[in-house]
Write a protein that holds these residues in place. Structure first.
Motif, PDB file in Angstrom:
ATOM      1  N   CYS A  47      -4.911   3.970  -6.153  1.00 24.94           N
ATOM      2  CA  CYS A  47      -5.337   4.541  -4.869  1.00 24.94           C
ATOM      3  C   CYS A  47      -5.280   6.066  -4.869  1.00 24.94           C
ATOM      4  CB  CYS A  47      -4.497   3.987  -3.722  1.00 24.94           C
ATOM      5  SG  CYS A  47      -2.863   4.724  -3.594  1.00 24.94           S
ATOM      6  N   CYS A  80      -2.017   1.330  -2.894  1.00 19.72           N
ATOM      7  CA  CYS A  80      -2.126   0.394  -4.026  1.00 19.72           C
ATOM      8  C   CYS A  80      -0.775  -0.210  -4.422  1.00 19.72           C
ATOM      9  CB  CYS A  80      -2.786   1.075  -5.223  1.00 19.72           C
ATOM     10  SG  CYS A  80      -1.735   2.273  -6.062  1.00 19.72           S
ATOM     11  N   CYS A 118       2.573   2.706  -7.858  1.00 18.93           N
ATOM     12  CA  CYS A 118       3.212   3.902  -8.424  1.00 18.93           C
ATOM     13  C   CYS A 118       4.738   3.765  -8.397  1.00 18.93           C
ATOM     14  CB  CYS A 118       2.773   5.124  -7.646  1.00 18.93           C
ATOM     15  SG  CYS A 118       3.111   5.010  -5.893  1.00 18.93           S
TER      16      CYS A 118
HETATM   17 FE1  FES Z   1      -1.031   4.009  -4.759  1.00 21.88          FE
HETATM   18 FE2  FES Z   1       1.347   5.234  -4.535  1.00 21.88          FE
HETATM   19  S1  FES Z   1      -0.297   5.731  -5.774  1.00 21.88           S
HETATM   20  S2  FES Z   1       0.638   3.520  -3.554  1.00 21.88           S
END
Ligand code: FES
Length: 613
Positions: free
Chosen positions: A38, A44, A47
């Motif tokens: 994302c 998303c 990370c």
């Molecule tokens: Fe996607 Fe943190 S980079 S939630």
């Protein structure tokens, strides 16, 4: 700590970032890949990193992790802000990304100019006497590259020695080499941010879109002058200087290239492309083009789009056919580094009204209302780099970078709180410290809005805990920021002088006049600006609150002011990862209007209006 999936010992790195930047951005700016699809927007949930267990927990963390994982310190990196020293453990990437996150939350679909294809060719025989190159091109006809002489010279020997199992190397639709066996995994490129002061190199695995090494060093052209004007003057005074400056730039790039390859464990012969983002003068000098016209009115560039050259022509010892691509420039003082920055921040894609400021000796400004994009340059002078400032210094160990003043009379030990780079004894004041010092002194009332220290006799009433720090060195009034020992005379202390305040006033007035006029051209008010991006190695470290207080940026809520990091380097990475993005940078030449401020009749009046705090 970066953990390695191959079982190698974890890699320890320590990096410095502006306070408030997320762990995700900090990692990405420093060439450390963290899983994401994302782009750091919190959606998303990929990370995942481990941090101190005391780190605040977001609601997204609660949805992503089990209680045990949260207790063990697992958090989403894009939701953790670095506001103090942090230890972060980054696990290996779990997915082979088709897109990479670069720049300011930009997702780039991987379409690098460097392509590789492994093929197993049929051996020729008397019934099949196709040429070697037809045989190879027939196997990769979807890529349809044009072979170059280097590839043709290597072809007959390599295919036979490798039993017809070879990898075709294609850069920008040209077949540049044939390598024995399958080398498709070894596909690298280097992004250079060629700054006047500092040069940063990032080695990228373009197949994965991930960085594998980062290094930086001072530009070896430094001895010829700290800024572009002195370097241009040096070439004007002695024609022998131009080749020397070119060699110095080449030596800087070459040393960094070796360093990142060593760090990433990559054979330099597997680096097939480099992208260079530099201002117009740095670009001219590294190419050995006479920069004199850039330094004198009417400030004309020899070309807005430098040609693509071989990296070996720049003294880089990489693959012999590796190319060096340059960013186009909008004007003599809005160069390829700013175009790269615009690409990295998506200035041409975002519909919001945004202001981009790259603060330095020359300050570049870009305003977009989501439709039109205007840019200009404002000569801010050396104040931000520590030049012309009594105790000024570069942002190195010993530089005061953060200042907080506390006027409560019963807490004299907290009266002046300093953040010093390297946590050592303060030696001087860097640009962000200068902005903080002035902003704080204006806030507590020891500097009036015209930038003058208030009369001595008023100080005890206005700020009792600080009044004794307002003193003089000779005739000049100074404010003592740090005393090495209690009885140290003012001239042995780190001080902010009245003249320093004036220098900062001139710098900030030049900048704010620039963006005021750009906003006016677009018929916008200050409050219409939805985001201010502070870019560059210095701009990223300025406290948004202090920048607002002294009027360096429009008076806006601080949340609208964000550190954008080293956007020139990020733009260079994007150009290497995607030919579409590279074309986008070229298109910016048509999309952005360069506004010349210096010939405007009202410039001086506007400048004077902007001097006060
Ligand atoms: Fe996607 Fe943190 S980079 S939630």
């Amino acid at each position: 700590t970066v953990e390695d999936s191959g079982g190698a010992p974890p890699n320890q790195r320590s990096v410095r970032v502006p306070p408030g930047v997320t762990v995700f951005d900090s990692a990405s700016w420093n060439g450390i890949a963290i899983d994401s699809t994302c782009g750091g927007h919190g959606t998303c949930h990929k990370c995942k990193v481990r941090v101190d267990t005391s780190t605040p927990i977001s609601r997204h963390d609660v949805r992503t992790f089990t209680r045990d994982q949260i207790d063990a310190g697992w958090r989403l990196a894009c939701l953790v802000q670095a506001t103090r020293d942090l230890k972060v453990t980054v696990p290996p990437l779990t997915t082979r990304p088709k897109a990479a996150t670069v720049g300011v939350g930009r997702q780039v679909i991987l379409r690098p100019a460097v392509q590789k294809r492994y093929v197993e060719l049929e051996e020729p025989n008397l019934a099949d006497q196709r040429t070697d190159i037809d045989r190879l091109l027939g196997a990769i006809d979807d890529l349809a590259p044009r072979p170059d002489l280097h590839a043709l010279r290597r072809l007959p020997h390599v295919v036979r020695a490798a039993d017809w199992k070879v990898t075709a190397v294609i850069v920008d639709e040209v077949l540049v080499d044939v390598e024995p066996g399958d080398t498709t995994e070894q596909r690298y490129a280097i992004a250079f941010d060629l700054g006047t002061t500092t040069v940063v190199a990032t080695l990228l695995d373009v197949a994965l879109g991930t960085p594998v090494g980062v290094a930086s060093m001072l530009n070896k052209q430094q001895p010829y002058g700290g800024d572009v004007i002195t370097r241009i003057s040096a070439t004007m005074m002695d024609p022998a200087t131009l080749p020397r400056l070119q060699q110095a730039a080449a030596a800087t790039l070459s040393e960094l290239a070796q360093q990142v390859c060593r760090e990433g464990g990559v054979d330099p012969a597997h680096v097939y492309e480099v992208a260079i983002a530099g201002n117009a003068t740095m670009t001219a000098l590294v190419l050995g083009i006479d920069p004199e016209p850039l330094g004198v009115a009417p400030f004309v560039m020899s070309t807005a789009q430098p040609p693509t050259v071989l990296a070996t022509d720049l003294g880089l010892d990489l693959h012999p056919r590796a190319r060096a691509v340059f960013f186009p420039a909008l004007g003599a003082y809005v160069g390829g580094d700013i175009v790269a920055g615009m690409l990295a921040t998506g200035m041409d894609r975002d519909k919001r009204t945004r202001l981009f400021i790259d603060v330095g000796t020359n300050c570049e400004l870009v305003v977009s209302d989501g439709d039109r994009i205007l840019s200009t340059a404002a000569p801010a002078g050396p104040a931000f780099e520590g030049g012309a400032i009594k105790c000024g210094m570069r942002a190195a160990d010993g530089a005061i970078e953060v200042i907080k003043l506390d006027t409560t009379p019963d807490a004299p030990d907290r009266a002046v709180q300093l953040g010093v780079i390297g946590d050592v004894e303060p030696k001087g004041l860097c640009g962000s410290g200068l902005v903080d010092a002035v902003a704080e002194l204006v806030r507590v009332g020891l500097l009036d809005s015209s930038g003058r220290f208030i009369p001595d006799e008023q100080a005890p009433e206005v700020a009792p805990a600080l009044a004794d720090r307002l003193t003089r060195i000779g005739e000049e009034r100074v404010f003592v920021l740090h005393r090495p020992h209690p009885d140290a005379p003012a001239d042995e202390c780190v001080v902010l002088s009245q003249r320093d305040v004036r220098e900062l006033q001139f710098a900030k007035a030049a900048i704010s006049t620039g963006w005021t006029l750009l906003l006016e051209e677009l018929e916008l008010e200050h409050r219409d600006v939805q985001q201010v991006l502070m870019a560059g190695s210095f701009g990223s470290y300025i406290s948004p609150a202090s920048a607002v207080r002294i009027g360096l940026v429009p008076k806006l809520p601080v949340l609208r002011i964000v550190s954008a990091g080293n956007v020139a380097g990020e733009g260079a990475k994007m150009a290497l990862l995607s030919v579409r993005e590279r074309a986008g940078a070229a298109a910016l030449l048509q999309e952005v209007t360069y506004v010349e401020l210096s010939d405007r009749p009202d410039f001086n009046d506007r400048f004077v209006d902007q001097l006060s705090f």
